[in-house]
Motif scaffolding. Sequence first.
Motif, PDB file in Angstrom:
ATOM      1  N   GLY A 253       0.800  -1.234   0.000  1.00  0.00           N
ATOM      2  CA  GLY A 253       0.000   0.000   0.000  1.00  0.00           C
ATOM      3  C   GLY A 253       0.827   1.275   0.000  1.00  0.00           C
ATOM      4  N   VAL A 254       2.150   1.178   0.150  1.00  0.00           N
ATOM      5  CA  VAL A 254       2.982   2.396   0.162  1.00  0.00           C
ATOM      6  C   VAL A 254       3.318   2.762  -1.299  1.00  0.00           C
ATOM      7  N   PRO A 255       2.971   3.974  -1.731  1.00  0.00           N
ATOM      8  CA  PRO A 255       3.269   4.336  -3.128  1.00  0.00           C
ATOM      9  C   PRO A 255       4.768   4.317  -3.431  1.00  0.00           C
ATOM     10  N   VAL A 256       5.080   3.963  -4.668  1.00  0.00           N
ATOM     11  CA  VAL A 256       6.491   3.848  -5.069  1.00  0.00           C
ATOM     12  C   VAL A 256       6.827   4.917  -6.100  1.00  0.00           C
ATOM     13  N   ILE A 257       7.890   5.655  -5.808  1.00  0.00           N
ATOM     14  CA  ILE A 257       8.392   6.686  -6.720  1.00  0.00           C
ATOM     15  C   ILE A 257       9.732   6.203  -7.279  1.00  0.00           C
ATOM     16  N   ALA A 258       9.853   6.208  -8.607  1.00  0.00           N
ATOM     17  CA  ALA A 258      11.154   5.833  -9.219  1.00  0.00           C
ATOM     18  C   ALA A 258      11.813   7.064  -9.793  1.00  0.00           C
ATOM     19  N   TYR A 259      13.055   7.260  -9.425  1.00  0.00           N
ATOM     20  CA  TYR A 259      13.893   8.274 -10.077  1.00  0.00           C
ATOM     21  C   TYR A 259      13.925   7.922 -11.568  1.00  0.00           C
TER      22      TYR A 259
ATOM     23  N   ALA B  60       8.567  17.849  -4.811  1.00  0.00           N
ATOM     24  CA  ALA B  60       7.198  18.128  -5.270  1.00  0.00           C
ATOM     25  C   ALA B  60       6.449  16.832  -5.555  1.00  0.00           C
ATOM     26  N   ILE B  61       7.134  15.854  -6.116  1.00  0.00           N
ATOM     27  CA  ILE B  61       6.474  14.575  -6.423  1.00  0.00           C
ATOM     28  C   ILE B  61       6.113  13.861  -5.123  1.00  0.00           C
ATOM     29  N   VAL B  62       7.054  13.805  -4.190  1.00  0.00           N
ATOM     30  CA  VAL B  62       6.794  13.146  -2.901  1.00  0.00           C
ATOM     31  C   VAL B  62       5.554  13.766  -2.254  1.00  0.00           C
ATOM     32  N   GLU B  63       5.500  15.093  -2.236  1.00  0.00           N
ATOM     33  CA  GLU B  63       4.414  15.777  -1.523  1.00  0.00           C
ATOM     34  C   GLU B  63       3.116  15.763  -2.319  1.00  0.00           C
TER      35      GLU B  63
ATOM     36  N   GLN C 297      17.465  10.479   0.892  1.00  0.00           N
ATOM     37  CA  GLN C 297      17.817  11.073   2.199  1.00  0.00           C
ATOM     38  C   GLN C 297      17.819  12.600   2.121  1.00  0.00           C
ATOM     39  N   ASN C 298      18.293  13.136   0.999  1.00  0.00           N
ATOM     40  CA  ASN C 298      18.317  14.593   0.852  1.00  0.00           C
ATOM     41  C   ASN C 298      16.909  15.171   0.776  1.00  0.00           C
ATOM     42  N   VAL C 299      16.005  14.471   0.089  1.00  0.00           N
ATOM     43  CA  VAL C 299      14.609  14.943   0.038  1.00  0.00           C
ATOM     44  C   VAL C 299      13.971  14.786   1.411  1.00  0.00           C
ATOM     45  N   ALA C 300      14.284  13.699   2.117  1.00  0.00           N
ATOM     46  CA  ALA C 300      13.682  13.446   3.441  1.00  0.00           C
ATOM     47  C   ALA C 300      13.968  14.601   4.404  1.00  0.00           C
ATOM     48  N   ARG C 301      15.106  15.255   4.232  1.00  0.00           N
ATOM     49  CA  ARG C 301      15.438  16.393   5.118  1.00  0.00           C
ATOM     50  C   ARG C 301      14.548  17.600   4.869  1.00  0.00           C
ATOM     51  N   GLU C 302      13.880  17.611   3.713  1.00  0.00           N
ATOM     52  CA  GLU C 302      13.085  18.799   3.343  1.00  0.00           C
ATOM     53  C   GLU C 302      11.589  18.583   3.470  1.00  0.00           C
ATOM     54  N   THR C 303      11.159  17.402   3.899  1.00  0.00           N
ATOM     55  CA  THR C 303       9.725  17.110   3.897  1.00  0.00           C
ATOM     56  C   THR C 303       9.340  16.334   5.152  1.00  0.00           C
ATOM     57  N   HIS C 304       8.041  16.384   5.471  1.00  0.00           N
ATOM     58  CA  HIS C 304       7.562  15.594   6.609  1.00  0.00           C
ATOM     59  C   HIS C 304       7.175  14.179   6.181  1.00  0.00           C
ATOM     60  N   VAL C 305       7.179  13.926   4.889  1.00  0.00           N
ATOM     61  CA  VAL C 305       6.810  12.586   4.417  1.00  0.00           C
ATOM     62  C   VAL C 305       7.962  11.625   4.742  1.00  0.00           C
ATOM     63  N   ARG C 306       7.612  10.456   5.296  1.00  0.00           N
ATOM     64  CA  ARG C 306       8.650   9.459   5.608  1.00  0.00           C
ATOM     65  C   ARG C 306       9.057   8.758   4.307  1.00  0.00           C
ATOM     66  N   ILE C 307      10.355   8.603   4.108  1.00  0.00           N
ATOM     67  CA  ILE C 307      10.809   8.030   2.840  1.00  0.00           C
ATOM     68  C   ILE C 307      11.577   6.727   3.092  1.00  0.00           C
ATOM     69  N   ILE C 308      11.109   5.679   2.437  1.00  0.00           N
ATOM     70  CA  ILE C 308      11.814   4.386   2.493  1.00  0.00           C
ATOM     71  C   ILE C 308      12.701   4.339   1.243  1.00  0.00           C
ATOM     72  N   ALA C 309      13.991   4.125   1.442  1.00  0.00           N
ATOM     73  CA  ALA C 309      14.937   4.230   0.312  1.00  0.00           C
ATOM     74  C   ALA C 309      15.460   2.862  -0.116  1.00  0.00           C
ATOM     75  N   TRP C 310      16.115   2.836  -1.250  1.00  0.00           N
ATOM     76  CA  TRP C 310      16.856   1.693  -1.779  1.00  0.00           C
ATOM     77  C   TRP C 310      18.327   2.077  -1.691  1.00  0.00           C
TER      78      TRP C 310
ATOM     79  N   LEU D  89       5.013  14.195 -15.098  1.00  0.00           N
ATOM     80  CA  LEU D  89       4.983  15.430 -15.880  1.00  0.00           C
ATOM     81  C   LEU D  89       3.721  16.245 -15.615  1.00  0.00           C
ATOM     82  N   ALA D  90       2.693  15.587 -15.080  1.00  0.00           N
ATOM     83  CA  ALA D  90       1.437  16.300 -14.775  1.00  0.00           C
ATOM     84  C   ALA D  90       1.516  17.062 -13.455  1.00  0.00           C
ATOM     85  N   VAL D  91       2.531  16.779 -12.635  1.00  0.00           N
ATOM     86  CA  VAL D  91       2.654  17.480 -11.344  1.00  0.00           C
ATOM     87  C   VAL D  91       3.294  18.841 -11.599  1.00  0.00           C
ATOM     88  N   PRO D  92       2.614  19.920 -11.198  1.00  0.00           N
ATOM     89  CA  PRO D  92       3.194  21.237 -11.493  1.00  0.00           C
ATOM     90  C   PRO D  92       4.415  21.538 -10.623  1.00  0.00           C
TER      91      PRO D  92
END
Length: 343
Positions: free
Chosen positions: A137-143, A165-168, A185-198, A328-331
């Motif tokens: 159930g945790v959404p997955v974001i791919a670089y 912006a994508i995370v949020e 890790q660098n994005v995690a420092r800028e957001t309150h969203v918890r990030i699980i990394a590879w 690309l749809a995320v402003p």
Amino acid sequence: MAATPHAASRTPRADALYSRVRSVIPAMEWPVFAEDIEAILDLKRQRDAVILAHNYQTPEIFHTVADITGDSLALAREAMRVDAKVIVLAGVHFMAETAKLLNPEKTVLIPDTRAGCSLASSITAADVRLMKARHPGVPVIAYVNTSADVKAEVDICCTSGNARAIVESLGVPEVIMLPDEYLAQNVARETHVRIIAWAGHCEVHERFTAREIADLRAAHPGVTVLAHPECPPEVVAAADFAGSTAAMSDYVTTQHPARVVLLTECSMSDNVALAHPGTEFIRPCNLCPHMKRITLGNIRTALETMTHEVTIDPALAARARASVERMLAVPVPRAPARPVLAA
Ligand code: 13P
Ligand code: SF4
């Protein structure tokens, strides 16, 4: 050497471009480049082709034959707007795949199929399925620095230019972001969203250290340090600014630092320095061996022989394309893609 156009030159259009790269390419070396450039200019017309070049391409590619230059985000956006029948991607394989995903009906060529990426090769589609099974159930974001197979398994893509912006944009408390551990890790420092990394890393950016920045500041007082977010978090923390390759270039354009160091791939400093003769560029940098596989010679061959064509299974491509299109749809503020050549 014919660095200025004259009637007898066999490479008049290339020679007219020499002034753009004069400060980084010695006049003695120019005739070798000029012959390929002249041929590429003809071939682009004959084949109805455009060349999209990443910011890490060498100056003789970036400043002469490229039609569009930019970071990964800008190249993906521009790939959607291309009118030509053929796209030559002067960059690495995942960038050519992204261009193909967004242009299934066009011919997309990569001049050397070995132009890979340590991040893209750090993860497979099976790895992503495993991550999803572990974190249901945790959404997955791919670089975007991933294969089409991986993009097909995820919910949305991101680049270094829009990662936060994508995370949020997902409106959830927790996301999986892969494969770049340091970007996550660098994005995690800028957001309150918890990030699980590879645990993937860029072999170019992981080599920079905070110690190197301290030494640079001591040796070059007043230097402004810009770092790519693929660098380790302690490097980003010690820098004055972190951003995508386009954001670093924009920083120099808008802030006019007197002295700057770009902690990223070497050609980036060459390319930005050519446009900013008033700024002193300090040059510790790391070469990306994959980006460096692309040369004027193999761009010319790609257009002569129409190789190597990027192909993606249509069913897989449809799923991977959806992940890129959702991104690309995320402003987000647009990273500029610069038309460089009106030849
Ligand atoms: P950018 O999207 O910032 O251009 O980065 C791509 C890349 O491969 C950096 O190593
Ligand atoms: Fe991949 Fe790093 Fe090279 Fe960029 S610089 S293409 S992330 S290996």
